[in-house]
Design a protein around this motif. Structure first.
Motif, PDB file in Angstrom:
ATOM      1  N   ALA A  33     -14.538  13.883  29.084  1.00 33.73           N
ATOM      2  CA  ALA A  33     -15.998  13.764  29.080  1.00 33.73           C
ATOM      3  C   ALA A  33     -16.429  12.400  28.537  1.00 33.73           C
ATOM      4  N   LEU A  34     -15.783  11.942  27.460  1.00 36.93           N
ATOM      5  CA  LEU A  34     -16.114  10.629  26.895  1.00 36.93           C
ATOM      6  C   LEU A  34     -15.800   9.509  27.880  1.00 36.93           C
ATOM      7  N   ILE A  35     -14.648   9.613  28.536  1.00 37.61           N
ATOM      8  CA  ILE A  35     -14.250   8.592  29.511  1.00 37.61           C
ATOM      9  C   ILE A  35     -15.193   8.595  30.707  1.00 37.61           C
ATOM     10  N   LEU A  36     -15.535   9.783  31.191  1.00 34.20           N
ATOM     11  CA  LEU A  36     -16.454   9.895  32.334  1.00 34.20           C
ATOM     12  C   LEU A  36     -17.826   9.328  31.981  1.00 34.20           C
ATOM     13  N   ALA A  37     -18.273   9.567  30.755  1.00 36.23           N
ATOM     14  CA  ALA A  37     -19.566   9.031  30.317  1.00 36.23           C
ATOM     15  C   ALA A  37     -19.564   7.506  30.368  1.00 36.23           C
ATOM     16  N   ALA A  38     -18.450   6.887  29.979  1.00 38.57           N
ATOM     17  CA  ALA A  38     -18.344   5.423  30.027  1.00 38.57           C
ATOM     18  C   ALA A  38     -18.458   4.913  31.459  1.00 38.57           C
ATOM     19  N   TRP A  39     -17.801   5.594  32.410  1.00 37.03           N
ATOM     20  CA  TRP A  39     -17.850   5.186  33.812  1.00 37.03           C
ATOM     21  C   TRP A  39     -19.242   5.405  34.413  1.00 37.03           C
ATOM     22  N   ILE A  40     -19.876   6.541  34.104  1.00 36.15           N
ATOM     23  CA  ILE A  40     -21.208   6.829  34.637  1.00 36.15           C
ATOM     24  C   ILE A  40     -22.226   5.821  34.104  1.00 36.15           C
ATOM     25  N   ASN A  41     -22.144   5.515  32.822  1.00 42.58           N
ATOM     26  CA  ASN A  41     -23.032   4.512  32.234  1.00 42.58           C
ATOM     27  C   ASN A  41     -22.870   3.168  32.935  1.00 42.58           C
ATOM     28  N   ALA A  42     -21.630   2.775  33.197  1.00 34.36           N
ATOM     29  CA  ALA A  42     -21.361   1.498  33.871  1.00 34.36           C
ATOM     30  C   ALA A  42     -21.930   1.503  35.289  1.00 34.36           C
ATOM     31  N   PHE A  43     -21.751   2.610  36.003  1.00 33.81           N
ATOM     32  CA  PHE A  43     -22.257   2.714  37.384  1.00 33.81           C
ATOM     33  C   PHE A  43     -23.774   2.578  37.411  1.00 33.81           C
ATOM     34  N   PHE A  44     -24.439   3.213  36.454  1.00 29.20           N
ATOM     35  CA  PHE A  44     -25.904   3.164  36.407  1.00 29.20           C
ATOM     36  C   PHE A  44     -26.401   1.725  36.261  1.00 29.20           C
ATOM     37  N   TRP A  45     -25.848   1.003  35.290  1.00 32.52           N
ATOM     38  CA  TRP A  45     -26.333  -0.354  35.031  1.00 32.52           C
ATOM     39  C   TRP A  45     -25.927  -1.326  36.129  1.00 32.52           C
ATOM     40  N   ALA A  46     -24.812  -1.086  36.803  1.00 29.46           N
ATOM     41  CA  ALA A  46     -24.401  -1.954  37.910  1.00 29.46           C
ATOM     42  C   ALA A  46     -25.262  -1.718  39.148  1.00 29.46           C
ATOM     43  N   LEU A  47     -25.729  -0.488  39.316  1.00 30.28           N
ATOM     44  CA  LEU A  47     -26.525  -0.129  40.496  1.00 30.28           C
ATOM     45  C   LEU A  47     -27.960  -0.614  40.404  1.00 30.28           C
ATOM     46  N   MET A  48     -28.532  -0.652  39.209  1.00 28.16           N
ATOM     47  CA  MET A  48     -29.956  -0.939  39.043  1.00 28.16           C
ATOM     48  C   MET A  48     -30.413  -2.245  39.702  1.00 28.16           C
ATOM     49  N   PRO A  49     -29.708  -3.379  39.541  1.00 29.95           N
ATOM     50  CA  PRO A  49     -30.169  -4.607  40.203  1.00 29.95           C
ATOM     51  C   PRO A  49     -30.152  -4.500  41.736  1.00 29.95           C
TER      52      PRO A  49
END
Length: 346
Positions: A155-171
């Motif tokens: 869960a902790l590892i998945l949270a790190a990946w999801i957070n990264a995907f969100f910020w990479a997608l926004m621009p």
């Protein structure tokens, strides 16, 4: 090679910095000479090869030693994949553009390149934070650490990946934007267009993915340092199956991790904050290229911090490289996240 970029939508550049120029056809010219581009390309190629080899060795160690395939070590495996992603995708595209003298992969390539670099970079920072939390729970709160399951770590590892995907997608979807930087040979967050969208995105990224993680790391490793001093005067050391040598390994890696985190990401954060609250035109070309290069350099810092600095893992690497067979290696606390004692035979 004319030193220009393929046409990009004019709005993707925003307020152009005086460090670069754009012609009437929408081409952006690099402020660096081809010789300077070649120097950057040489660095990227060298760093990319070192990063790929070192991270492949990390993965090879985990493949070779089944005893190391623990839930906590899954963090390091994921961290190695983020580094391989940057060095295997980001480095080659940037190096090829530098050798060409300009960005050569078009607008779509710019979005993909910048998005993947932000994605892997943010994931790396998130995973480094998870490592700090794991260290804190293992050493300072063993009562909680022992109850951590594979699902908790997943869960902790998945949270790190999801957070990264969100910020990479926004621009890509409109919160800020990606565009070529003044060097003309790489793409990143369009910090030259310092409008409200860029400022809000930058402040959010710095808060969530720099200040926040750094605060967690400092807190965790400060507590770890205090606990280590306490354990040297009590019998607690035996109760958690750690000897003094392993404690020293953890201390060294903790200090180096924080220093390298700051070295790698501070210049990039400073450039973004400078562009948010100052005049982007005052950011020099040298700073514009050094900042992302420093951030990318974390891809080969990480194996040194989490692997090479641990003498038992170092012995295993040497043994594997030298193809030494039938040699028994004690892997007690092989990595700083391990707290069990076991022996494996090659």
């Amino acid at each position: 090679m004319d030193g220009t970029l393929p046409p990009f939508p004019p709005e993707s550049f925003g307020n152009e910095s005086s460090n670069s120029s754009t012609d009437t056809d929408g081409h952006i010219h690099s402020v660096f000479s081809q010789a300077e581009h070649n120097i950057v390309a040489a660095y990227l190629i060298t760093a990319g090869v070192i990063s790929l080899l070192s991270n492949i060795i990390v993965l090879g160690i985990f493949v070779k030693y089944k005893e190391l395939r623990t839930a906590t070590n899954a963090i390091i495996i994921n961290l190695a994949f983020t580094d391989i992603g940057v060095s295997g995708i980001g480095y080659p595209m940037s190096a090829a553009s530098d050798l060409h003298g300009s960005w050569k992969f078009g607008h779509a390539g710019c979005q993909i390149y910048a998005g993947l670099n932000i994605f892997f970079g943010m994931a790396s920072i998130g995973l480094l934070t998870v490592v700090a939390i794991d260290r804190y729970l293992t050493i300072c709160r063993p009562d909680i650490g022992r109850r951590m399951t594979s699902s908790n770590y997943a869960a902790l590892i998945l949270a790190a990946w999801i957070n990264a995907f969100f910020w990479a997608l926004m621009p890509i979807v409109g919160w800020s934007s990606y565009a070529p930087d003044p060097t003309g040979a790489t793409c990143t967050i369009n910090w030259r267009k310092n409008d409200a969208s860029f400022v809000s995105y930058t402040m959010s990224v710095v808060a969530v993915n720099f200040i926040g993680p750094l605060s967690v790391m400092f807190y965790c490793y400060y507590k770890v340092s205090k606990a280590m001093k306490q354990y040297t005067h009590t019998s607690s050391l035996q109760s958690i199956n750690m000897d003094w040598s392993d404690q020293l390994d953890v201390t060294k890696m903790s200090v180096v991790m924080i220093v390298m985190f700051l070295v790698a990401w501070s210049p990039y954060s400073i450039v973004c904050l400078w562009a948010s609250f100052g005049d982007p035109k005052t950011i020099t070309p040298a700073m514009a290229i050094i900042a992302p290069l420093f951030a990318k350099s974390s891809t080969f810092y990480n194996p040194c911090i989490y692997v090479i600095a641990n003498k038992k893992f170092r012995r295993a690497i040497i043994s594997m490289i030298c193809c030494q067979s039938h040699k028994e290696i004690n892997i007690t606390n092989f990595l700083p996240m391990d707290t069990s004692t076991s022996t494996t035979t090659q």
